[in-house]
Every structure is written in C-alpha cells, then in structure tokens.
Motif scaffolding. Structure first.
Motif, PDB file in Angstrom:
ATOM      1  N   ALA A   1       0.810  -1.225   0.000  1.00  0.00           N
ATOM      2  CA  ALA A   1       0.000   0.000   0.000  1.00  0.00           C
ATOM      3  C   ALA A   1       0.835   1.263   0.000  1.00  0.00           C
ATOM      4  N   ILE A   2       2.117   1.177   0.404  1.00  0.00           N
ATOM      5  CA  ILE A   2       2.885   2.413   0.605  1.00  0.00           C
ATOM      6  C   ILE A   2       3.082   3.170  -0.698  1.00  0.00           C
ATOM      7  N   ASP A   3       3.206   2.480  -1.839  1.00  0.00           N
ATOM      8  CA  ASP A   3       3.403   3.170  -3.116  1.00  0.00           C
ATOM      9  C   ASP A   3       2.138   3.866  -3.593  1.00  0.00           C
ATOM     10  N   ARG A   4       0.995   3.587  -2.990  1.00  0.00           N
ATOM     11  CA  ARG A   4      -0.277   4.181  -3.414  1.00  0.00           C
ATOM     12  C   ARG A   4      -0.685   5.347  -2.513  1.00  0.00           C
ATOM     13  N   ILE A   5       0.189   5.723  -1.564  1.00  0.00           N
ATOM     14  CA  ILE A   5      -0.121   6.818  -0.634  1.00  0.00           C
ATOM     15  C   ILE A   5       0.822   7.975  -0.916  1.00  0.00           C
ATOM     16  N   ASP A   6       0.276   9.086  -1.396  1.00  0.00           N
ATOM     17  CA  ASP A   6       1.111  10.261  -1.641  1.00  0.00           C
ATOM     18  C   ASP A   6       1.150  11.187  -0.429  1.00  0.00           C
ATOM     19  N   ARG A   7       0.205  11.026   0.490  1.00  0.00           N
ATOM     20  CA  ARG A   7       0.177  11.835   1.701  1.00  0.00           C
ATOM     21  C   ARG A   7      -0.564  11.062   2.779  1.00  0.00           C
ATOM     22  N   LEU A   8      -0.001  11.062   3.971  1.00  0.00           N
ATOM     23  CA  LEU A   8      -0.642  10.389   5.102  1.00  0.00           C
ATOM     24  C   LEU A   8      -1.024  11.449   6.131  1.00  0.00           C
ATOM     25  N   GLU A   9      -2.284  11.434   6.535  1.00  0.00           N
ATOM     26  CA  GLU A   9      -2.766  12.400   7.523  1.00  0.00           C
ATOM     27  C   GLU A   9      -3.215  11.643   8.759  1.00  0.00           C
ATOM     28  N   VAL A  10      -2.650  12.028   9.916  1.00  0.00           N
ATOM     29  CA  VAL A  10      -3.010  11.405  11.189  1.00  0.00           C
ATOM     30  C   VAL A  10      -3.582  12.482  12.102  1.00  0.00           C
ATOM     31  N   LEU A  11      -4.787  12.249  12.585  1.00  0.00           N
ATOM     32  CA  LEU A  11      -5.440  13.194  13.493  1.00  0.00           C
ATOM     33  C   LEU A  11      -5.650  12.494  14.823  1.00  0.00           C
ATOM     34  N   MET A  12      -5.063  13.047  15.888  1.00  0.00           N
ATOM     35  CA  MET A  12      -5.181  12.464  17.225  1.00  0.00           C
ATOM     36  C   MET A  12      -5.964  13.435  18.096  1.00  0.00           C
ATOM     37  N   ARG A  13      -7.080  12.976  18.629  1.00  0.00           N
ATOM     38  CA  ARG A  13      -7.934  13.829  19.450  1.00  0.00           C
ATOM     39  C   ARG A  13      -7.995  13.273  20.870  1.00  0.00           C
ATOM     40  N   SER A  14      -7.813  14.177  21.832  1.00  0.00           N
ATOM     41  CA  SER A  14      -8.052  13.853  23.230  1.00  0.00           C
ATOM     42  C   SER A  14      -9.002  14.912  23.774  1.00  0.00           C
ATOM     43  N   PRO A  15      -9.541  14.771  24.999  1.00  0.00           N
ATOM     44  CA  PRO A  15     -10.521  15.739  25.485  1.00  0.00           C
ATOM     45  C   PRO A  15     -10.039  17.178  25.483  1.00  0.00           C
ATOM     46  N   ASP A  16      -8.736  17.436  25.684  1.00  0.00           N
ATOM     47  CA  ASP A  16      -8.256  18.821  25.723  1.00  0.00           C
ATOM     48  C   ASP A  16      -7.148  19.078  24.723  1.00  0.00           C
ATOM     49  N   ASN A  17      -6.946  18.176  23.756  1.00  0.00           N
ATOM     50  CA  ASN A  17      -5.772  18.323  22.900  1.00  0.00           C
ATOM     51  C   ASN A  17      -6.055  17.742  21.529  1.00  0.00           C
TER      52      ASN A  17
ATOM     53  N   VAL B   1      -6.472   7.703  10.752  1.00  0.00           N
ATOM     54  CA  VAL B   1      -5.417   7.630   9.750  1.00  0.00           C
ATOM     55  C   VAL B   1      -6.078   7.656   8.380  1.00  0.00           C
ATOM     56  N   ILE B   2      -5.629   8.594   7.535  1.00  0.00           N
ATOM     57  CA  ILE B   2      -6.197   8.767   6.203  1.00  0.00           C
ATOM     58  C   ILE B   2      -5.049   8.837   5.225  1.00  0.00           C
ATOM     59  N   GLY B   3      -5.120   8.070   4.140  1.00  0.00           N
ATOM     60  CA  GLY B   3      -4.071   8.127   3.138  1.00  0.00           C
ATOM     61  C   GLY B   3      -4.427   7.312   1.919  1.00  0.00           C
ATOM     62  N   GLY B   4      -4.174   7.897   0.741  1.00  0.00           N
ATOM     63  CA  GLY B   4      -4.401   7.173  -0.496  1.00  0.00           C
ATOM     64  C   GLY B   4      -5.868   6.838  -0.701  1.00  0.00           C
ATOM     65  N   PRO B   5      -6.154   5.824  -1.506  1.00  0.00           N
ATOM     66  CA  PRO B   5      -7.546   5.472  -1.824  1.00  0.00           C
ATOM     67  C   PRO B   5      -8.198   4.573  -0.781  1.00  0.00           C
ATOM     68  N   PHE B   6      -7.519   4.303   0.327  1.00  0.00           N
ATOM     69  CA  PHE B   6      -8.006   3.328   1.283  1.00  0.00           C
ATOM     70  C   PHE B   6      -9.020   3.954   2.236  1.00  0.00           C
ATOM     71  N   PRO B   7      -9.881   3.135   2.852  1.00  0.00           N
ATOM     72  CA  PRO B   7     -10.863   3.689   3.796  1.00  0.00           C
ATOM     73  C   PRO B   7     -10.179   4.257   5.022  1.00  0.00           C
TER      74      PRO B   7
END
Length: 838
Positions: A256-272, A302-308
């Motif tokens: 899958a790594i060759d199909r991801i041009d950008r990886l976005e990771v969003l981490m949410r906590s109650p105050d951060n 985690v969001i990246g490429g065409p994957f869910p």
C-alpha cells in the motif's frame, strides 16, 4: 609626531585614567546583623558618586596597563566598548555576596557574580543600552534596570533584591520515584528574568519566590512529557509528577505504501488535538513514528491514499509505544469515481478529497489516472461528501455521494471556470489600490474555503479566478492599514464584472471605565454582521484606531493574566457593551456597573487529569461571562474584578465534564464573596455504546446546556448530579440528538441509547444585509423530535451551519440580532439534506 608615537601617548593616558577611576573609596563598615553575625554594610549607597566607584578586587590594573601599552594603533577592538559596575543589596540594604547579575541585550543574558561586598563589574561590552537584573539563592529576582554603556565613566547601578520565601518541591515520576537533574524553569510576573534550578538526587528543588505573585513552572527532561503550570503563591505543590512520553507507530503495509502520496493522522483527546501530515519520503521502512505524545486517551484517525479511513481508540500509558497497521481490514468494495470534463472526456490528474460522515475523516484520497478514474473506499456511508480539484476546470463538490452511486460507479461532470472582475471604489468614487478581495466559493462541511485573495491594481481592479458559476460570499478590505471592510453576497456568471464601494473610514478614540475607573488592559471588538474590528485597550482604559462608520455591537475582553498549559481556559472577562453608532472622528466613552466578586471553593475538588476552571455566565440579553482556572484542592479564592451587575449562572468544569455546584445562580449588585459547595455526582447507566466523538450535556429549563462527564462508553455510564432530576442530550455529528431524562433516584428513560442517522438542515441567505448580525433558530413542529427549549436556545449562523435534526417538520426563524426577519417551514425525512434559502 608619527602615528605610532600618538598611539603610545594615548595608551599611557588611557591607563592613567583607568587607574584613577578605580581608586579605593572608604571601606565598607562592619556591623552586627539581626542574627548577631558580622556583615558588611555599604554606607550611603544613594550618595555614591559614579566617578569614584568601589575598587573591584578582580580587576588586574597591571594587566590593563600592559595591554594598553600595545604600540599598534590599528588594534582598537574595544574603542566602542565599555563596562558596567554596581552593587547588589537585599531589601534591607545589606550587600549580597555571591549573587548573579545578568546584563541583557536583545534576548541574550550574560551572568556576572558579585564579590564578598556584593559588588560586580563587567568589561568589554559594546556601547548601547543594556538591561540589568540580579538573582540570589536566598532572594528572588530584582527589578530590572536599564542603563547606557559607552567609552565614558560607567554609571554605578544598585540592584535591590526583593524579599522572598523558600519553597521546596519534589519532582517524581508516575510511580513516585524521584527524578534527578530535571530542569525546572521558574518565572514570576513582576520579577525580572527567570530562574533555572536542577533537581538533586532526591528529586528536590529549592524555589526562592516573591510572595503573593503567580509562579509559572516549566519542567523539561527527556523522556518525560514537558510540564507547564501556573500556581498562586499559597497553592504551590510539594510534589510534581512527570508523565513519560508515549509514542504511536503507524505501519504501512508493503503493498500500500506506493499508493499513498500523503498520510494524515489526526489524534484527538478531550483537551488536545494533534494533526500530523506526512509524505511518502517521511516513512522509515514503511513506518511513521510519532514521538513525544502526552499519555492520554486518543481517537486516532489515519487517512491516506484510496483506502478507507482507519479510526482507532487508544489509551496511551506512561512510555507506551502503540502500533497501528494501515490500511486496516475492510470488507467493503471500492467505488470507482469517474471524472469527466464539460465535453465528456476523462480528466486525468484531478485531485479527489473525501469527507466521511461530515468531519470524522477528511483528507486527500489521491488523483485520477489516465482514464479519469480512481477507486475509493468509504463513500457508501451517510453524510459523505466528495470534492474534486483540477486546474483546468471549476472545483466541484458532491454532497451525500452515497445517493448518487450507480452500482459501484460515481460519475462527476466538471464545468468550465468562471471569473469575476471586481472594481473597488472609495466613498468618493476613486479607485482603491491594494485592497484585498476574498471570494468564499466553496463550503466544505462547516468550513467555508477561499482560494482567491488578490489585491487591486492601480485602477482598483482585480480578477478572481477558479470560480464556479453560482452564488459566492465576497469580502473586500482596504489595504491602507485601516480596517475598512465590506462583505456581500454575489451571483457569479461566466466572466462577470461588479463594482464594490467601500464605506468612508474614520479614527475613533475613547475609553472604557467601570463605575468611573479605567478597566484592565484588553481589547474592544466592534462587530457589524460578519465583519469585525479589534482595538487595543491600554493600561489607562483608553483606545484609539481606524474603523469605518456604521452601527456596531461592542464587546470588551479583558486580557488574560494566568494560563495553564493543560487547558485552553485562562482568567478572562468578556463584557457586552451594547450597540453604538460610529461617526467620523467622534469620541466614544463606555462605562458599566461592575463589582469585585470573590468566589470561595471551600472543599477539595476530586482529582482530575485536567485543570478545573470556574465559569460565570450572565443570564439575560447580554452575554457577559468570565472564567478562571482552579489550581487548589480546597480553600481556594478566585477573584473576578469589575464583573458587570446582573444575575449569573455558575459552572465548574474539568476537561469535557461539568461538576455541579451550589448555589447554581447568584446576583451581582455589590462587592461580595460567594462560597461554592460541590454537589456530589452519581453514575447513571444506559444500555448500548457511545462513539468517542459523542458528548453528553445536561439541559436546564431554558434549554442551556452544561457538559456531563462520560465515565464509560461501552456500557454507557454518565456522571449526573446526585439527587437531581432533569433532562439531558447526547449529540454527535451526523446523528440526531438523543434526549433522555433522569429521575431523582438515578433511573433513566429511555434505558437504552440508540443514535440514529440525522436529517440535516442548511440555511443560506441570498441577499445579505450590510452590517446585519444574522442567525437562525429551529422550532420543532408536528412530527419533529426533541425538546423545544433546546432548539429555542440554539442559535446558528448562515451560511456555515449544518444542523443535525430528527425527521419531521420545523419552523426556521431568521433573526438580525434579536429582531425577527422572516420564517420558513420545512419538512425533512431521514437522511435528507435540506437547503433552505431566505
């Protein structure tokens, strides 16, 4: 006479001057101190002449004379440098030996140590202004003194250390073991500079502080998460526990790594909230490693490429490393998105973005191939939007794509780009040069996006491109430094041209007082419709600045004077000063009735991960409110100066939860002290489970909400004020509000939680009124669900708000401030997204 002879003569003269300048004055007298010990005192410090300072024993005059006899007249490095001299004394006037004196220029501090008589000197300082302050192990910092340095006799500076007290604090880890060599940085507003202390082998630090001042403590030590907290003088802790850093590893599967041009990771906590975006080159062997993460509970997306999108709930402990594999397992079949141009031809290289369930996951999903196609997961869910961006055609947005999927294919037809030429004129009809023009042409969820911000040329013209035909929000702001703004709604056809006339500007000045006394420093916000202008309020309560004429709602915001790094809440006061008509160059004066209120928390608060804060909300037409963080375990007094008169609702918060208190309301009409008592809470349980994004709130009779703590999400357990009966609501983006009631014995109805996909209502206003403060409210009619008081209290701003509702019929009322403008009745079915225009 040769230059060499001249240089030698000057050197001899310079040596003679230095020897004369440092001759010993009268020796300091020795007198018994209060403890009976003999200490040196410096007589008549205020009468010392800077031309005859005390002798400094560390100054080697022979070395100075020898260096001055250098017969090379071109070697003149110190020609533009000078020296500092002075003495450090305590509050009683006694010299302080071993004190550290810092002379500062720009942001650099240079230390000098005082001798046995408390005297100091520093040589080789470039000419100019320097700031001096002193610290000592037994006293906090002195006030800072600014002096000039040059090739003249130095001014003799006296630095007076403030009286202080000693407090010992122990630095430990979460197991209670001492931490050695932790770097503690101590600051106190009102004391110059900062103090850096290292913990000893027992983890102890000795803090010397000035009484009755806030103490700001930062602790930095790898591998622990940085600590930052502010404490009132009497509430300093005896022990501070540091949490070790945690980390998250996102492992990308090899195929899958060759199909991801950008990886976005969003981490949410109650105050951060932490958001990290990486490209494929940032991965090491297919692994993205996020270090220095605070131990806490997170929802990781985690969001990246065409994957869910992958959504994982994690709770990171001390020094834990959590591994997440992406893409995760999925049984869903992908949807093929076909992007076509106006002539039906495929569009390769189009950027496709997806927003899943309106905010759950939003990010780039890739670009179309040579046939204008891309396979995407996650498009079959409710409330999923798609956005297509390409340079050749207008940006296209598809809402609720699930309803437009034919089999496993979604076709998107692009249209040609439209342009809008804007002429900007002032009130006299002359071109405005350098005006900034913004077009809000695309709404993405609840965020309205602008891709155009050109400036007008010498003829007052600018061209906005990449627009789609239709209605757009336009903002024009003068570029001369004066905040003159006009905002309007325009319809854009292909290659259209419009003229925008800016209102005349003026300079306003005046003051803000509370019962005739100048208020604390802060800011004034002048708001007309969606446009606002902010002016600073100084120490004397005065303000001045440029603003266009018109009618504004004015709000005074007192500057925060304390802040906690663990919470976004600080001490602050917000006062609604009402509406005012601004005329050119006319003075404005604001005065309100305010009083000093002290709130006492007499009992200890439960231990919480987040710093609690107290909030007071005015009940009535004007939205005054104030907040203050609570750092004490009990007996704490919180001051709210200049609080406007009126009735207030009290709430005590910790993170996302609210703790019930008594009294819940009180009247402000004089300086007073209020004692608060905590109302014990009891857990109430429901069958079912809650996603991490869902939040629980308590409803009062007026429809106002207060957050409730969610103890457990599966099964659902919520903190509720013990012995109280009332109503509550659970909300989550993409789902209809879930209303429930709680009896005095803790029984809940309904007993099981079931979140249902919502119908949604979006309101747009075609013809915006200049300076209007537009909002809309919903009233449930026949068949609509939900508490009427809840909807009556909620206010939404067009055109950004998208409201999740139950199916049924609603009355939508449009307001300008508190004035009713118009109403519409609308009926929505499950899954519908209804757009209502006024």
């Amino acid at each position: 006479m040769t230059p060499r002879t001249i240089g030698l003569a000057l050197s001899v003269c310079l040596a003679a001057i230095i020897i004369w300048a440092f001759q010993r004055p009268e020796s300091p007298k020795v007198s018994p101190s209060a403890t009976g010990e003999s200490v040196e005192t410096v007589p008549e410090l205020h009468e010392w002449d800077s031309a005859q300072p005390p002798e400094f024993t560390d100054l080697d005059l022979d070395r100075v004379a020898e260096e001055s006899s250098d017969d090379d007249p071109t070697d003149d490095e110190d020609a533009d440098s000078g020296r500092l001299a002075g003495v450090v004394v305590d509050a009683s006037g006694n010299p302080v030996p071993g004190a550290t004196v810092y002379w500062r220029r720009w942001t650099m501090d240079h230390p000098v140590t005082t001798d046995s008589a408390g005297r100091f000197a520093a040589d080789g300082i470039d000419s100019g202004s320097v700031e001096l302050y002193a610290t000592s192990r037994s006293c906090p910092s002195s006030e800072s003194v600014t002096t000039e340095v040059g090739d003249f006799d130095p001014e003799f500076v006296t630095l007076v250390l403030q009286e202080g007290g000693v407090h010992r604090v122990r630095i430990v880890d979460m197991r209670g073991d001492p931490i050695e060599d932790a770097v503690l940085i101590l600051r106190q507003p009102g004391c110059a500079g900062q103090r850096v202390i290292k913990s000893d082998a027992q983890g102890e630090c000795e803090l010397v502080l000035r009484p009755d001042l806030l103490a700001k403590i930062n602790i930095v030590l790898d591998p622990y998460y940085p600590f930052s907290e502010s404490f009132p003088w009497r509430e300093l802790p005896n022990e501070i526990a540091l949490e070790a850093d945690a980390s998250v590893r996102v492992v990308i599967l090899e195929d899958a790594i060759d199909r991801i041009d950008r990886l976005e990771v969003l981490m949410r906590s109650p105050d951060n909230t932490q958001q990290m975006v990486f490209g494929p080159g940032d991965a090491v062997d297919g692994v993205f490693h996020f270090r220095r993460v605070k131990p806490d509970a997170y929802s990781v997306r985690v969001i990246g490429g065409p994957f869910p999108p992958l959504i994982v709930e994690v709770e990171l402990a001390d020094s834990e490393v959590r591994e997440i594999v992406y893409p995760g397992p999925s049984t869903e079949t992908p949807v093929t998105v076909e992007v076509r141009g106006p002539d039906g031809e495929p569009v390769p290289g189009a950027h496709v973005y997806a927003q899943v369930e309106r905010g759950r996951a939003n990010g780039s999903r890739g670009t179309t191939d040579g046939n204008g196609r891309i396979a995407l997961y996650g498009l079959r869910g409710p409330n999923t939007d798609l956005r297509v961006v390409t340079g050749a055609f207008a940006e296209h947005r598809v809402r609720d794509v699930a309803s437009r999927i034919a089999g496993s294919v979604l076709r998107i037809d692009l249209v040609d780009v439209s342009t809008l030429t804007v002429k900007v004129r002032d009130a006299a009809g002359s071109p405005v040069v350098g005006a900034v023009v913004k077009a809000w042409s695309h709404q993405w969820g609840n965020v309205t996006v602008s891709f155009n911000e050109p400036r007008t040329d010498a003829d007052g013209l600018c061209v906005l491109g990449r627009l789609r035909a239709g209605r757009h929000q336009l903002q024009v702001q003068s570029g001369d430094g004066r905040t003159v703004t006009r905002r309007l709604d325009v319809g854009v056809a292909v290659d259209e041209q419009i003229t925008v006339t800016l209102p005349a500007s003026s300079t306003v000045s005046g003051g803000v007082t509370c019962r005739g006394r100048p208020v604390e420093p802060g800011g004034l916000e002048f708001k007309a419709g969606r446009a606002s202008t902010s002016l600073m309020v100084g120490d004397d309560g005065l303000f001045s600045g440029g603003i266009s004429r018109g009618t504004y709602r004015v709000t005074y915001r007192q500057a925060a004077y304390a802040r906690s790094a663990r919470t976004s809440h600080a001490n602050r006061l917000v006062v609604d000063l009402g509406r005012v008509n601004v005329e050119p160059d006319a003075p404005l004066e604001f005065d309100y009735d305010g009083y000093d209120v002290t709130v006492v928390l007499a009992e200890a608060l439960p231990k919480r991960r987040y710093t609690p804060y107290l909030r007071l909300d005015a009940i009535g037409d004007r939205p005054h409110f104030c907040t203050a963080p609570v750092h004490s375990d009990g007996g704490s007094e919180l001051s709210f100066p200049n609080l406007p008169a009126g009735r207030y609702r009290v709430s005590l918060h910790a993170g996302a939860a609210t703790m019930a208190v008594e009294p819940r309301e009180f009247e402000v009409g004089a300086d007073q002290k209020i004692e608060l008592k905590l109302v014990p809470s009891t857990p109430v349980s429901f069958a079912g489970s809650l996603p991490s994004e869902a939040k629980a709130e308590m409803l009062d009779a007026s429809g106002r909400t207060a957050s409730l703590g969610v103890v457990s999400r599966n099964p659902v357990v919520i903190d509720w004020p013990a012995g109280d009966s009332g109503n509550g609501v659970i909300t989550m983006v993409g789902y209809a509000p879930f209303f429930f009631s709680v009896a005095k014995n803790g029984a809940v109805a309904p007993a099981a939680i079931r979140l249902t996909p919502s119908a949604t209502i979006e309101v747009d206003v075609v013809d915006l009124l200049p300076g209007a403060e537009l909002s809309f409210r919903l009233t449930p009619l026949f068949g609509a669900g939900g508490a009427r008081s809840y909807w009556a209290h909620q206010q939404f701003q067009p055109p950004w708000s998208v409201v999740d509702v139950h199916t049924g019929q609603y009355r939508i009322t449009l307001y300008n401030g508190e004035t009713e403008l118009d109403t519409r009745d609308a009926t929505v079915a499950e899954g519908d997204r209804l757009r209502v225009e006024f």
